[in-house]
Design a protein around this motif. Sequence first.
Motif, PDB file in Angstrom:
ATOM      1  N   GLN A  45       0.809  -1.233   0.000  1.00 57.48           N
ATOM      2  CA  GLN A  45       0.000   0.000   0.000  1.00 57.48           C
ATOM      3  C   GLN A  45       0.834   1.271   0.000  1.00 57.48           C
ATOM      4  O   GLN A  45       0.292   2.368   0.079  1.00 57.48           O
ATOM      5  N   LEU A  46       2.174   1.122   0.034  1.00 56.89           N
ATOM      6  CA  LEU A  46       3.086   2.269   0.041  1.00 56.89           C
ATOM      7  C   LEU A  46       3.054   3.077   1.339  1.00 56.89           C
ATOM      8  O   LEU A  46       3.335   4.271   1.359  1.00 56.89           O
ATOM      9  N   LYS A  47       2.645   2.376   2.435  1.00 57.13           N
ATOM     10  CA  LYS A  47       2.786   3.052   3.732  1.00 57.13           C
ATOM     11  C   LYS A  47       4.275   3.239   3.984  1.00 57.13           C
ATOM     12  O   LYS A  47       4.728   4.266   4.453  1.00 57.13           O
ATOM     13  N   GLY A  50       9.790   3.526  -1.298  1.00 53.20           N
ATOM     14  CA  GLY A  50      11.156   3.944  -1.596  1.00 53.20           C
ATOM     15  C   GLY A  50      12.043   2.711  -1.484  1.00 53.20           C
ATOM     16  O   GLY A  50      11.913   1.931  -0.532  1.00 53.20           O
ATOM     17  N   ALA A  51      12.928   2.542  -2.484  1.00 54.99           N
ATOM     18  CA  ALA A  51      13.664   1.277  -2.605  1.00 54.99           C
ATOM     19  C   ALA A  51      14.430   0.869  -1.334  1.00 54.99           C
ATOM     20  O   ALA A  51      14.243  -0.249  -0.829  1.00 54.99           O
ATOM     21  N   PRO A  52      15.290   1.725  -0.772  1.00 55.27           N
ATOM     22  CA  PRO A  52      16.036   1.278   0.415  1.00 55.27           C
ATOM     23  C   PRO A  52      15.122   0.990   1.604  1.00 55.27           C
ATOM     24  O   PRO A  52      15.329   0.012   2.330  1.00 55.27           O
ATOM     25  N   ALA A  53      14.088   1.824   1.782  1.00 54.71           N
ATOM     26  CA  ALA A  53      13.207   1.637   2.949  1.00 54.71           C
ATOM     27  C   ALA A  53      12.443   0.318   2.876  1.00 54.71           C
ATOM     28  O   ALA A  53      12.254  -0.353   3.905  1.00 54.71           O
ATOM     29  N   HIS A 159      12.371  14.182  -8.903  1.00 63.38           N
ATOM     30  CA  HIS A 159      11.094  13.548  -9.231  1.00 63.38           C
ATOM     31  C   HIS A 159      10.816  12.471  -8.199  1.00 63.38           C
ATOM     32  O   HIS A 159      11.715  11.732  -7.826  1.00 63.38           O
ATOM     33  N   CYS A 160       9.582  12.364  -7.760  1.00 65.32           N
ATOM     34  CA  CYS A 160       9.171  11.401  -6.734  1.00 65.32           C
ATOM     35  C   CYS A 160       9.846  11.732  -5.410  1.00 65.32           C
ATOM     36  O   CYS A 160      10.251  12.877  -5.173  1.00 65.32           O
ATOM     37  N   ASN A 161       9.975  10.747  -4.533  1.00 66.37           N
ATOM     38  CA  ASN A 161      10.673  10.968  -3.266  1.00 66.37           C
ATOM     39  C   ASN A 161      11.774   9.942  -3.100  1.00 66.37           C
ATOM     40  O   ASN A 161      11.513   8.747  -2.944  1.00 66.37           O
ATOM     41  N   ALA A 166      12.304   7.792   2.171  1.00 68.17           N
ATOM     42  CA  ALA A 166      12.475   6.592   1.344  1.00 68.17           C
ATOM     43  C   ALA A 166      13.653   5.741   1.804  1.00 68.17           C
ATOM     44  O   ALA A 166      13.947   4.699   1.205  1.00 68.17           O
ATOM     45  N   THR A 167      14.321   6.213   2.861  1.00 64.96           N
ATOM     46  CA  THR A 167      15.529   5.525   3.352  1.00 64.96           C
ATOM     47  C   THR A 167      15.504   5.593   4.876  1.00 64.96           C
ATOM     48  O   THR A 167      14.482   5.929   5.466  1.00 64.96           O
ATOM     49  N   SER A 168      16.649   5.345   5.489  1.00 65.47           N
ATOM     50  CA  SER A 168      16.684   5.455   6.946  1.00 65.47           C
ATOM     51  C   SER A 168      17.061   6.874   7.372  1.00 65.47           C
ATOM     52  O   SER A 168      16.702   7.317   8.462  1.00 65.47           O
ATOM     53  N   GLY A 171      18.319  10.195   2.672  1.00 61.76           N
ATOM     54  CA  GLY A 171      17.824   9.905   1.335  1.00 61.76           C
ATOM     55  C   GLY A 171      18.962   9.611   0.399  1.00 61.76           C
ATOM     56  O   GLY A 171      20.137   9.569   0.797  1.00 61.76           O
ATOM     57  N   THR A 172      18.614   9.395  -0.880  1.00 56.79           N
ATOM     58  CA  THR A 172      19.668   9.181  -1.883  1.00 56.79           C
ATOM     59  C   THR A 172      19.776  10.451  -2.741  1.00 56.79           C
ATOM     60  O   THR A 172      20.743  11.189  -2.630  1.00 56.79           O
ATOM     61  N   ALA A 173      18.741  10.739  -3.538  1.00 57.02           N
ATOM     62  CA  ALA A 173      18.783  11.972  -4.348  1.00 57.02           C
ATOM     63  C   ALA A 173      18.906  13.203  -3.465  1.00 57.02           C
ATOM     64  O   ALA A 173      19.534  14.198  -3.852  1.00 57.02           O
ATOM     65  N   LEU A 198       1.704  11.278  -5.954  1.00 52.74           N
ATOM     66  CA  LEU A 198       2.145  12.578  -5.429  1.00 52.74           C
ATOM     67  C   LEU A 198       3.282  12.515  -4.399  1.00 52.74           C
ATOM     68  O   LEU A 198       3.334  13.325  -3.471  1.00 52.74           O
ATOM     69  N   GLN A 199       4.186  11.554  -4.572  1.00 59.41           N
ATOM     70  CA  GLN A 199       5.299  11.466  -3.630  1.00 59.41           C
ATOM     71  C   GLN A 199       6.155  12.732  -3.638  1.00 59.41           C
ATOM     72  O   GLN A 199       6.777  13.090  -2.635  1.00 59.41           O
ATOM     73  N   GLY A 200       6.193  13.425  -4.792  1.00 58.23           N
ATOM     74  CA  GLY A 200       7.013  14.639  -4.885  1.00 58.23           C
ATOM     75  C   GLY A 200       6.444  15.781  -4.059  1.00 58.23           C
ATOM     76  O   GLY A 200       7.158  16.426  -3.287  1.00 58.23           O
ATOM     77  N   VAL A 237      17.724  12.365  -9.330  1.00 59.28           N
ATOM     78  CA  VAL A 237      16.604  11.483  -8.959  1.00 59.28           C
ATOM     79  C   VAL A 237      17.166  10.227  -8.298  1.00 59.28           C
ATOM     80  O   VAL A 237      18.368   9.941  -8.400  1.00 59.28           O
ATOM     81  N   GLY A 238      16.293   9.475  -7.650  1.00 63.13           N
ATOM     82  CA  GLY A 238      16.680   8.178  -7.101  1.00 63.13           C
ATOM     83  C   GLY A 238      16.423   7.087  -8.125  1.00 63.13           C
ATOM     84  O   GLY A 238      16.068   7.365  -9.278  1.00 63.13           O
ATOM     85  N   THR A 239      16.560   5.858  -7.714  1.00 61.08           N
ATOM     86  CA  THR A 239      16.243   4.743  -8.603  1.00 61.08           C
ATOM     87  C   THR A 239      15.872   3.503  -7.797  1.00 61.08           C
ATOM     88  O   THR A 239      16.298   3.331  -6.657  1.00 61.08           O
ATOM     89  N   ASP A 240      15.075   2.655  -8.431  1.00 60.14           N
ATOM     90  CA  ASP A 240      14.653   1.391  -7.815  1.00 60.14           C
ATOM     91  C   ASP A 240      15.518   0.221  -8.261  1.00 60.14           C
ATOM     92  O   ASP A 240      15.539  -0.825  -7.611  1.00 60.14           O
ATOM     93  N   ALA A 249      15.594   2.133 -13.553  1.00 55.99           N
ATOM     94  CA  ALA A 249      14.146   2.189 -13.291  1.00 55.99           C
ATOM     95  C   ALA A 249      13.908   3.196 -12.174  1.00 55.99           C
ATOM     96  O   ALA A 249      14.635   3.222 -11.184  1.00 55.99           O
ATOM     97  N   ASN A 250      12.913   4.015 -12.344  1.00 55.95           N
ATOM     98  CA  ASN A 250      12.498   4.920 -11.264  1.00 55.95           C
ATOM     99  C   ASN A 250      11.032   5.287 -11.495  1.00 55.95           C
ATOM    100  O   ASN A 250      10.413   4.873 -12.489  1.00 55.95           O
ATOM    101  N   LYS A 251      10.485   6.056 -10.578  1.00 54.70           N
ATOM    102  CA  LYS A 251       9.055   6.429 -10.617  1.00 54.70           C
ATOM    103  C   LYS A 251       8.626   6.872 -12.013  1.00 54.70           C
ATOM    104  O   LYS A 251       9.362   7.581 -12.698  1.00 54.70           O
ATOM    105  N   ILE A 252       7.448   6.450 -12.396  1.00 58.52           N
ATOM    106  CA  ILE A 252       6.901   6.805 -13.707  1.00 58.52           C
ATOM    107  C   ILE A 252       7.025   8.335 -13.921  1.00 58.52           C
ATOM    108  O   ILE A 252       6.708   9.112 -13.027  1.00 58.52           O
TER     109      ILE A 252
HETATM  110  O1  MRU Z   1       6.461   3.865  -5.564  1.00 54.62           O
HETATM  111  P1  MRU Z   1       7.525   4.430  -4.660  1.00 54.62           P
HETATM  112  O2  MRU Z   1       7.080   5.626  -3.920  1.00 54.62           O
HETATM  113  O3  MRU Z   1       8.129   3.373  -3.771  1.00 54.62           O
HETATM  114  O4  MRU Z   1       8.664   4.885  -5.682  1.00 54.62           O
HETATM  115  C1  MRU Z   1       9.872   5.390  -5.141  1.00 54.62           C
HETATM  116  C2  MRU Z   1      10.830   5.843  -6.159  1.00 54.62           C
HETATM  117  O5  MRU Z   1      10.608   5.751  -7.345  1.00 54.62           O
HETATM  118  C3  MRU Z   1      12.148   6.351  -5.636  1.00 54.62           C
HETATM  119  O6  MRU Z   1      12.680   7.334  -6.470  1.00 54.62           O
HETATM  120  C4  MRU Z   1      13.154   5.173  -5.555  1.00 54.62           C
HETATM  121  O7  MRU Z   1      12.600   4.097  -4.870  1.00 54.62           O
HETATM  122  C5  MRU Z   1      14.418   5.579  -4.886  1.00 54.62           C
HETATM  123  S1  MRU Z   1      14.205   5.887  -3.157  1.00 54.62           S
HETATM  124  C6  MRU Z   1      15.700   6.310  -2.499  1.00 54.62           C
END
Ligand code: MRU
Length: 349
Positions: A45-47, A50-53, A159-161, A166-168, A171-173, A198-200, A237-240, A249-252
Amino acid sequence: MDATTVKSIVWEHNTLHLLDQTRLPVEVVVEEQKTVEQVWDSIKQLKVRGAPAIGVAGAYGLVVAMRDHTALSRDAFLEKLQAAADYLDSSRPTAVNLHWALTRTVEAVKASEAGTGAELLKVLTHTAEEIHREDIELCRSIGEHGVSLIKEGNGVLTHCNAGRLATSEYGTATAPMYLAHERGVGFSVYSDESRPLLQGSRLTAWELQQAGVDVYTITDNMAAFVMQQGLIDLVIVGTDRVAANGDVANKIGTMGVAILAKHFGIPFYVACPASTVDLNTPSGDRIVIEERGDDEVTHFGARRTAPEGIKVRNPAFDVTPNELVTAIITDRGIIRPPYAETLREAFGT
Ligand code: MRU
């Protein structure tokens, strides 16, 4: 609690708490995670997102799954652990960090000589805590490597968060941004809203604003205009997932930003820790892109904004081709093309 102190993941007294990021920026709600099903659902559900989190949450999710099974024999414990890892791994497919953290945790437990369930749980908990701690250090290190890219007076688009949420931490970006801010560099951030979720605007704008960084939020379709106006000097930006050839790959919407950046001659940087680099995926066309529910597109929050019954596509990520990526800012330094060689040199074993 504000964005400078709030943590997306809290592990205390062997209990996992996750910040419900779907409620931000209006409410700060933290939920205790009592079952592995709840952790799965929080990731889905995206509670927590973010990739590292989601990697860190997944590792702790294994502790939640196994803590009531210390009476099991070693073999039975390992079997149940693997099943829990496969289950958590099924929650979201695109960010490799989840799979990476689950695999690392399971492997550490399997490799230990612990004979009882209680001893195995200790190793499991220790590994999850280690992944959590490392994440903070890695993000700080990304910041140290990237900070000099941000100069006095710059405009930085993101773009995005890929922030502390998204981390501990750091962040990355955002790590280079937080460090530049700490060091007194004056710059502005333009945070794309990042439709549909609307993560941004909900998350990046919130956390940067509260940290005192000068930040604007813009809708996604304004990026070209602000670039044309000369307001943007660099994109971070960050990446997944980074494929072995440097496709990311990163947020659409990220690929669109990269194409615009190229058009306007603006450097396009991607920031990530080593755990996001996936040398087993040769190129971006092999990355599984998560498709999410129609409601996210047909509604704006609770309000319907598209006709009933309309056909919808909702890919949550896109893949930016490596030729649009100026450099990748990592905890091991700034990696530049040709990525097929430089990524292997930096991250191959
Ligand atoms: O769908 P989300 O909110 O998990 O997408 C997050 C992203 O696309 C972030 O840019 C990516 O996970 C990197 S987070 C450091």
